[in-house]
Design a protein around this motif. Sequence first.
Motif, mmCIF file in Angstrom:
data_model
loop_
_atom_site.group_PDB
_atom_site.id
_atom_site.type_symbol
_atom_site.label_atom_id
_atom_site.label_comp_id
_atom_site.label_asym_id
_atom_site.label_seq_id
_atom_site.Cartn_x
_atom_site.Cartn_y
_atom_site.Cartn_z
ATOM 1 N N HIS A 189 0.661 -0.003 0.937
ATOM 2 C CA HIS A 189 0.346 1.317 1.484
ATOM 3 C C HIS A 189 -0.692 1.187 2.600
ATOM 4 O O HIS A 189 -1.549 0.291 2.553
ATOM 5 C CB HIS A 189 -0.201 2.237 0.388
ATOM 6 C CG HIS A 189 0.782 2.489 -0.717
ATOM 7 N ND1 HIS A 189 1.928 3.218 -0.535
ATOM 8 C CD2 HIS A 189 0.778 2.103 -2.021
ATOM 9 C CE1 HIS A 189 2.595 3.280 -1.682
ATOM 10 N NE2 HIS A 189 1.921 2.608 -2.590
ATOM 11 N N PRO A 190 -0.635 2.065 3.608
ATOM 12 C CA PRO A 190 -1.639 2.028 4.674
ATOM 13 C C PRO A 190 -3.055 2.120 4.100
ATOM 14 O O PRO A 190 -3.294 2.859 3.132
ATOM 15 C CB PRO A 190 -1.309 3.261 5.522
ATOM 16 C CG PRO A 190 0.141 3.534 5.245
ATOM 17 C CD PRO A 190 0.356 3.143 3.818
ATOM 18 N N ALA A 191 -3.969 1.367 4.689
ATOM 19 C CA ALA A 191 -5.337 1.296 4.162
ATOM 20 C C ALA A 191 -5.973 2.675 4.048
ATOM 21 O O ALA A 191 -6.680 2.964 3.074
ATOM 22 C CB ALA A 191 -6.185 0.384 5.048
ATOM 23 N N GLU A 192 -5.712 3.537 5.031
ATOM 24 C CA GLU A 192 -6.370 4.853 5.026
ATOM 25 C C GLU A 192 -5.860 5.762 3.905
ATOM 26 O O GLU A 192 -6.540 6.719 3.515
ATOM 27 C CB GLU A 192 -6.188 5.545 6.374
ATOM 28 C CG GLU A 192 -4.758 5.787 6.805
ATOM 29 C CD GLU A 192 -4.162 4.641 7.595
ATOM 30 O OE1 GLU A 192 -3.181 4.895 8.338
ATOM 31 O OE2 GLU A 192 -4.658 3.493 7.476
ATOM 32 N N ASP A 193 -4.675 5.476 3.358
ATOM 33 C CA ASP A 193 -4.111 6.306 2.290
ATOM 34 C C ASP A 193 -4.085 5.595 0.948
ATOM 35 O O ASP A 193 -3.583 6.149 -0.034
ATOM 36 C CB ASP A 193 -2.663 6.705 2.646
ATOM 37 C CG ASP A 193 -2.555 7.454 3.954
ATOM 38 O OD1 ASP A 193 -3.473 8.245 4.252
ATOM 39 O OD2 ASP A 193 -1.567 7.246 4.682
ATOM 40 N N PHE A 194 -4.624 4.379 0.911
ATOM 41 C CA PHE A 194 -4.373 3.514 -0.241
ATOM 42 C C PHE A 194 -4.811 4.133 -1.554
ATOM 43 O O PHE A 194 -4.027 4.204 -2.510
ATOM 44 C CB PHE A 194 -5.057 2.162 -0.039
ATOM 45 C CG PHE A 194 -4.826 1.198 -1.173
ATOM 46 C CD1 PHE A 194 -3.550 0.810 -1.525
ATOM 47 C CD2 PHE A 194 -5.897 0.671 -1.897
ATOM 48 C CE1 PHE A 194 -3.318 -0.080 -2.565
ATOM 49 C CE2 PHE A 194 -5.676 -0.216 -2.937
ATOM 50 C CZ PHE A 194 -4.393 -0.596 -3.270
ATOM 51 N N TRP A 195 -6.036 4.598 -1.647
ATOM 52 C CA TRP A 195 -6.523 5.063 -2.942
ATOM 53 C C TRP A 195 -5.872 6.366 -3.368
ATOM 54 O O TRP A 195 -5.686 6.604 -4.572
ATOM 55 C CB TRP A 195 -8.057 5.159 -2.932
ATOM 56 C CG TRP A 195 -8.637 3.780 -2.854
ATOM 57 C CD1 TRP A 195 -9.268 3.194 -1.808
ATOM 58 C CD2 TRP A 195 -8.537 2.770 -3.873
ATOM 59 N NE1 TRP A 195 -9.589 1.891 -2.094
ATOM 60 C CE2 TRP A 195 -9.166 1.601 -3.347
ATOM 61 C CE3 TRP A 195 -8.006 2.735 -5.155
ATOM 62 C CZ2 TRP A 195 -9.248 0.425 -4.089
ATOM 63 C CZ3 TRP A 195 -8.091 1.559 -5.888
ATOM 64 C CH2 TRP A 195 -8.714 0.418 -5.349
ATOM 65 N N ASP A 196 -5.463 7.202 -2.416
ATOM 66 C CA ASP A 196 -4.685 8.386 -2.773
ATOM 67 C C ASP A 196 -3.344 7.976 -3.374
ATOM 68 O O ASP A 196 -2.876 8.578 -4.349
ATOM 69 C CB ASP A 196 -4.450 9.269 -1.537
ATOM 70 C CG ASP A 196 -5.705 9.983 -1.074
ATOM 71 O OD1 ASP A 196 -6.645 10.123 -1.890
ATOM 72 O OD2 ASP A 196 -5.751 10.396 0.104
ATOM 73 N N GLU A 197 -2.722 6.947 -2.795
ATOM 74 C CA GLU A 197 -1.433 6.475 -3.311
ATOM 75 C C GLU A 197 -1.588 5.854 -4.697
ATOM 76 O O GLU A 197 -0.753 6.066 -5.579
ATOM 77 C CB GLU A 197 -0.824 5.455 -2.341
ATOM 78 C CG GLU A 197 -0.427 6.020 -0.995
ATOM 79 C CD GLU A 197 0.829 6.874 -1.049
ATOM 80 O OE1 GLU A 197 1.487 6.914 -2.115
ATOM 81 O OE2 GLU A 197 1.157 7.506 -0.028
ATOM 82 N N VAL A 198 -2.650 5.076 -4.872
ATOM 83 C CA VAL A 198 -2.895 4.471 -6.185
ATOM 84 C C VAL A 198 -3.093 5.545 -7.239
ATOM 85 O O VAL A 198 -2.512 5.494 -8.331
ATOM 86 C CB VAL A 198 -4.119 3.533 -6.140
ATOM 87 C CG1 VAL A 198 -4.533 3.093 -7.553
ATOM 88 C CG2 VAL A 198 -3.825 2.303 -5.282
ATOM 89 N N ASP A 199 -3.921 6.540 -6.927
ATOM 90 C CA ASP A 199 -4.182 7.605 -7.891
ATOM 91 C C ASP A 199 -2.915 8.383 -8.210
ATOM 92 O O ASP A 199 -2.649 8.690 -9.381
ATOM 93 C CB ASP A 199 -5.258 8.548 -7.347
ATOM 94 C CG ASP A 199 -5.612 9.639 -8.349
ATOM 95 O OD1 ASP A 199 -6.145 9.311 -9.432
ATOM 96 O OD2 ASP A 199 -5.329 10.830 -8.071
ATOM 97 N N ALA A 200 -2.123 8.690 -7.192
ATOM 98 C CA ALA A 200 -0.894 9.450 -7.418
ATOM 99 C C ALA A 200 0.065 8.670 -8.320
ATOM 100 O O ALA A 200 0.694 9.243 -9.224
ATOM 101 C CB ALA A 200 -0.220 9.780 -6.082
#
Length: 287
Positions: A189-200
């Motif tokens: 996932h793109p670095a700027e969205d990574f933690w949102d993607e992980v949480d989702a």
Amino acid sequence: MSTTTATGGSVEVSQSGAIATLTLSNPGRRNTMTEAMWLALEPACTELADDGSVRAVVVRGAGTDFSAGADISDLRAILRDEESGRHDGGAVAAGEAALAGLHKPTIAAVEGYCLGGAWQIAAACDIRLASSDATFGITPAKIGIVYPTAGIERLVRIAGPATAKYLLFSGDFVDAEQARVLGLVQAVHPAEDFWDEVDAFAQRLAARSQLSIQAMKDIVDTIDSAGGGADCGVELAQANEHWQQLMATSGDAEAGVGAFLAKRAPEFSWNGGRDTQRRAGAGGPIT
């Protein structure tokens, strides 16, 4: 929840809702793992296994790196097996086994460096998600050691023998996209969205039937470890019988089917503890 502190580092367990996070923290050293940190993984996993409110576990590093691997200055102590006297796993193998044996779904969230022994932590998780800025490397050949057998075995099962040899022989670093192509990670996932993607993703796993997830984790691991043949067939039959019985009594099937027919989101309540598991742990005895 808890923090196990080691000299220059710690293993921290925190929780938000149904998601627990296990954080490797060694500030200023890219979260390199000391012997005490490796040994702290087992009690941390026991805590997570026993907490009925935890439905999914994210493993990450503090700051912007997953981990640069085992603390080289502490390496002989870290790898020493007290029973055999060989340097073939020791605290590393114990920590890896504890994480692999956790019956709940685990996600390695890798950003920055994931090097050396840190790969064993990531590989022991069920699923690996990488930030686009992640870098992987398995580097024993750079320092003249033999990588722990358990780590090699898991690498071969995940990526195949040719890729395992390529990574182990060369010690070369690979970026996140190369790691995905080689089969080391499931998504980038793109670095700027990574933690949102992980949480989702973690939230999606937490919302699913834990009876289904824990049963299928056991079945997949049985197939993976048995490698086919008659023994695999016997274990699969035992697994099927065990989980079919639990499915009949857990209530998750009724909740899921009822919600589907009513066209609403299901609310699954079962999250069985270690006493409902067929195995004592990864590779452990059948119970």
